[in-house]
Write a protein that holds these residues in place. Sequence first.
Motif, PDB file in Angstrom:
ATOM      1  N   UNK A  53       8.333   7.031   1.953  1.00 45.72           N
ATOM      2  CA  UNK A  53       8.181   6.627   3.343  1.00 45.72           C
ATOM      3  C   UNK A  53       7.284   5.413   3.452  1.00 45.72           C
ATOM      4  N   UNK A  54       7.280   4.821   4.633  1.00 47.66           N
ATOM      5  CA  UNK A  54       6.405   3.693   4.941  1.00 47.66           C
ATOM      6  C   UNK A  54       5.756   3.981   6.289  1.00 47.66           C
ATOM      7  N   UNK A  55       4.440   3.816   6.374  1.00 48.34           N
ATOM      8  CA  UNK A  55       3.727   4.051   7.620  1.00 48.34           C
ATOM      9  C   UNK A  55       3.075   5.420   7.653  1.00 48.34           C
ATOM     10  N   UNK A  56       2.073   5.564   8.514  1.00 50.83           N
ATOM     11  CA  UNK A  56       1.396   6.843   8.670  1.00 50.83           C
ATOM     12  C   UNK A  56       0.522   7.222   7.495  1.00 50.83           C
ATOM     13  N   UNK A  83       9.998  13.112   0.230  1.00 53.42           N
ATOM     14  CA  UNK A  83       9.286  11.953  -0.290  1.00 53.42           C
ATOM     15  C   UNK A  83       8.403  12.342  -1.469  1.00 53.42           C
ATOM     16  N   UNK A  84       8.349  11.487  -2.470  1.00 54.06           N
ATOM     17  CA  UNK A  84       7.367  11.618  -3.549  1.00 54.06           C
ATOM     18  C   UNK A  84       6.590  10.333  -3.732  1.00 54.06           C
ATOM     19  N   UNK A  85       6.698   9.441  -2.748  1.00 52.90           N
ATOM     20  CA  UNK A  85       5.986   8.162  -2.781  1.00 52.90           C
ATOM     21  C   UNK A  85       5.779   7.667  -1.362  1.00 52.90           C
ATOM     22  N   UNK A  86       4.717   6.854  -1.190  1.00 54.39           N
ATOM     23  CA  UNK A  86       4.516   6.112   0.051  1.00 54.39           C
ATOM     24  C   UNK A  86       4.249   4.649  -0.299  1.00 54.39           C
ATOM     25  N   UNK A  87       4.872   3.773   0.461  1.00 54.10           N
ATOM     26  CA  UNK A  87       4.541   2.339   0.371  1.00 54.10           C
ATOM     27  C   UNK A  87       3.474   2.072   1.420  1.00 54.10           C
ATOM     28  N   UNK A  88       2.283   1.707   0.962  1.00 54.97           N
ATOM     29  CA  UNK A  88       1.117   1.675   1.842  1.00 54.97           C
ATOM     30  C   UNK A  88       0.730   0.239   2.194  1.00 54.97           C
ATOM     31  N   UNK A  89       0.087   0.123   3.343  1.00 56.58           N
ATOM     32  CA  UNK A  89      -0.355  -1.170   3.865  1.00 56.58           C
ATOM     33  C   UNK A  89      -1.809  -1.083   4.300  1.00 56.58           C
ATOM     34  N   UNK A  90      -2.495  -2.204   4.259  1.00 57.15           N
ATOM     35  CA  UNK A  90      -3.829  -2.315   4.833  1.00 57.15           C
ATOM     36  C   UNK A  90      -4.956  -1.783   3.984  1.00 57.15           C
ATOM     37  N   UNK A  91      -4.651  -1.310   2.780  1.00 56.46           N
ATOM     38  CA  UNK A  91      -5.733  -0.761   1.955  1.00 56.46           C
ATOM     39  C   UNK A  91      -6.713  -1.850   1.558  1.00 56.46           C
ATOM     40  N   UNK A  92      -6.196  -3.000   1.111  1.00 62.70           N
ATOM     41  CA  UNK A  92      -7.096  -4.082   0.723  1.00 62.70           C
ATOM     42  C   UNK A  92      -7.901  -4.585   1.909  1.00 62.70           C
ATOM     43  N   UNK A 450      22.451   2.974 -10.357  1.00 68.60           N
ATOM     44  CA  UNK A 450      21.351   3.521 -11.145  1.00 68.60           C
ATOM     45  C   UNK A 450      19.997   2.946 -10.737  1.00 68.60           C
ATOM     46  N   UNK A 451      19.694   3.016  -9.437  1.00 66.58           N
ATOM     47  CA  UNK A 451      18.446   2.466  -8.927  1.00 66.58           C
ATOM     48  C   UNK A 451      17.275   3.422  -9.154  1.00 66.58           C
ATOM     49  N   UNK A 452      16.065   2.926  -8.849  1.00 64.56           N
ATOM     50  CA  UNK A 452      14.852   3.639  -9.242  1.00 64.56           C
ATOM     51  C   UNK A 452      13.928   4.037  -8.093  1.00 64.56           C
ATOM     52  N   UNK A 453      14.014   3.365  -6.960  1.00 66.62           N
ATOM     53  CA  UNK A 453      13.114   3.704  -5.850  1.00 66.62           C
ATOM     54  C   UNK A 453      13.743   3.271  -4.538  1.00 66.62           C
ATOM     55  N   UNK A 454      13.541   4.108  -3.505  1.00 64.95           N
ATOM     56  CA  UNK A 454      14.000   3.806  -2.150  1.00 64.95           C
ATOM     57  C   UNK A 454      12.858   4.123  -1.198  1.00 64.95           C
ATOM     58  N   UNK A 455      12.467   3.160  -0.369  1.00 67.65           N
ATOM     59  CA  UNK A 455      11.432   3.379   0.644  1.00 67.65           C
ATOM     60  C   UNK A 455      12.023   3.176   2.034  1.00 67.65           C
ATOM     61  N   UNK A 456      11.726   4.129   2.917  1.00 64.37           N
ATOM     62  CA  UNK A 456      12.306   4.153   4.258  1.00 64.37           C
ATOM     63  C   UNK A 456      11.335   3.600   5.287  1.00 64.37           C
ATOM     64  N   UNK A 457      11.821   2.666   6.078  1.00 63.40           N
ATOM     65  CA  UNK A 457      11.025   1.995   7.099  1.00 63.40           C
ATOM     66  C   UNK A 457      11.516   2.468   8.471  1.00 63.40           C
TER      67      UNK A 457
END
Length: 767
Positions: A53-56, A83-92, A450-457
């Motif tokens: 997922x993305x966000x939250x 989900x087993x991953x999150x694409x995160x924003x704003x950490x830096x 044969x892809x490796x990752x999908x992130x939902x926006x």
Amino acid sequence: MLRIALIVPLLIAVCASAIHAQDAQPLPPDSEYVIPKDGDLFLNGQRIRFWGGIGGFPPQGMKGDDPKASIAAALDRYQAYGFNMHRIWGYDGTIRGQNGRYTKGDNSKLDIYDATIAEAKKRGYHLWVGSAGKFLNPKPQDAGIIDDPATAEAWAEAVKNADEKGKRQFHVAAAWDARFEAIIARNTTEFLSHTNQYTGLRVGDDPVFAIWELNNEQWWIVHMVSGHWQQLPAHFQQTLMERWHAYLKGKYGTDEKLREAWMGLLPNESIEKGTILLAPLRGQAPAAALNDANPLATAKFEGEPTEYGRDDFAPGRGRDVNEFFAGLLLAHKQRLAAAFKTNGKAARLTTLLHDTGIGYNGIAQLMHQNADAVSHCAYIGGWTNDTQHKRYPWYSGLEEYPSICMGVPWLEHNTVEGKPYFVYETQIGAPAKYRAEFPYRLVFLAATNDWDAVCWHTMSGGYDWSGKKSDDPLVSTLAFPGHAAYQFTYLYDEVQLSAMALAGHLFRSGQLKPAPSPTKFIYGAKTLYDPESMSYAGSYGKNGLDMRHTTYRYGSRIQIDPTRQDDEVQGPTVRMNGWIYPNPLQPTDQMTYNHKDGWLTFSAPGGAAFTGFLGKELGNTLTFSNGVTISDVKLKSDPGMNYPVTDEEMYVSIGVASTDGKPLDECASAIVSAVSTSHNTGLEVIADPDFKGTPGHAWQGMKITSRGTTPVLFTRVGCTITSKAIAGMTYTMRDWHWKVIQEGKIGPDGALAISADQPVFIIELKR
């Protein structure tokens, strides 16, 4: 032939000198890191795929309680969605905002962020860091970051006096400005050197971080061919011109050879004088504007009314402009990547992307294939403004030759042999009646290639556990067209999230076989640097769209090879402008995409699923090759619902999948999903009477006359799922609020009955 500086200059030294001393505690073993190898991702020697997922992230605080109480609640929900991953924003930015300082437990933003990361790590949940190597923010005092006193004063003045347009292009100039590049590397080092007090590890060492990116959607080549560098202060335009003339000098040596190659020069153009216009670009431009940082060129062309475009020059000149830009971009990314990887074990071992996007551009793809992995996105809509369409105002992508794009593809065709492939963003625009199919359509494509990752926006800010907006953070209206992110949120979408969870486990299990012999499209320098590629959709020539059509039948790979001139296709194709479109599509014996009748099926050891229109052709019983049967399908719509799924349509998404990656007859746990559609109460959609032409985006061509309100109304699904593999498993039916609706044990016949009268979100199976 592409000329690329492969050496890493003073940048590494600047970066390395700023690295903080590593903590005394030993770093985790290599087996804890997600490592790219031979085109796939591995964790502890086993292949891993990500559905994220993305966000939250981090979540908002729990009402009337310790704000950290919401961390577990949010992560519980995300994992329930598959989900087993999150694409995160704003950490830096959070780290910079507090100078990396907090007292553990003080509930500051950084404290909560680090605590959330630690909790995610405990669960085996991984993170993808968006724009981890982007931060620039130069100051005049940064002039001394490299040893070049001759240009320090001019650089500082240019930074100090840049207007807002010029500042926005600083990132573009970093590709040729050594100071900007060094500042990015320094700032990235500071970010990766932050120590999380909850894990005891520096960011750059923590194996919770599986994927990094230098930039998100920089679209550098688009900025350059569009002439956005002309918005920079004159100092940076001039240094670009110096690089341009150095490139021409290195390639041609003399004006005579350049004139011969380009079939002529403009009056007064000369390598030695430094008066060669950086042209052609994407569109027409005045001559002075093309070189207004060069005093000789300005004197020659100022006031001259002539504008120059691609048609005014021989193609060889445009190819050189493209080759020059490609060389700047790739060398810049390679230097930054080398510096990035000096900042810790995770930074070194895990996957680093050079950028995300742009999908249909050869120079962008050349950059991607030289990174650790390739990453692209796609968005689609689910409506039509054609009042004669049989499902107006909606449409289903299952009833046409498959495509996940609104024009030229960004996603389908870009898989590179030997490189992991990631979908960094995707979603179907709201509202959409037939959206429950989209996760499965994406898995069909992801499995084929044969892809490796999908992130939902996007999770659109996440659930407001604080109770500021609602006593129930999970309840709100479904999304409707708004700004670009809002219309793509699935935050409150019970129907799509149920389908996403099932599809995600099908994908993550790795039990869907890829296409056995994908067709390979190889593009040489002639196509790569073609001046037509400066225009959007101009890359890859007249047959480029064959890649998209071919992918769904045979799978595909793409290779950009600047060392050769001509293109080559290795394997069969489905022509975009042909007259025969195969149906059904079966890239493997586990997947069938019938775009004539509008349905898609999966049958693998770890699960089975159907999405689409049951119709008369299929009847009311589906039998899969793995022994799963779906029967007795019934629909029930809430009273007063606009746009319900009718019994004539019989549109459903139903499936069962193991959640531990094992075959159904061996798994310890599995889930079942059975959904159709939902809408806001009172939703009304019509074709926009004021819209002209063909919609180019998912929010064009339609008009929402009423967005609707809560409660969300549903077409619910009832059915029986039968499989000997799940006989004896216990089941727990849960609603959207995770409350138990019904519990029991599946009998020896392996039959599980679901009632359309019950608000079932997910059914959990346990061995």
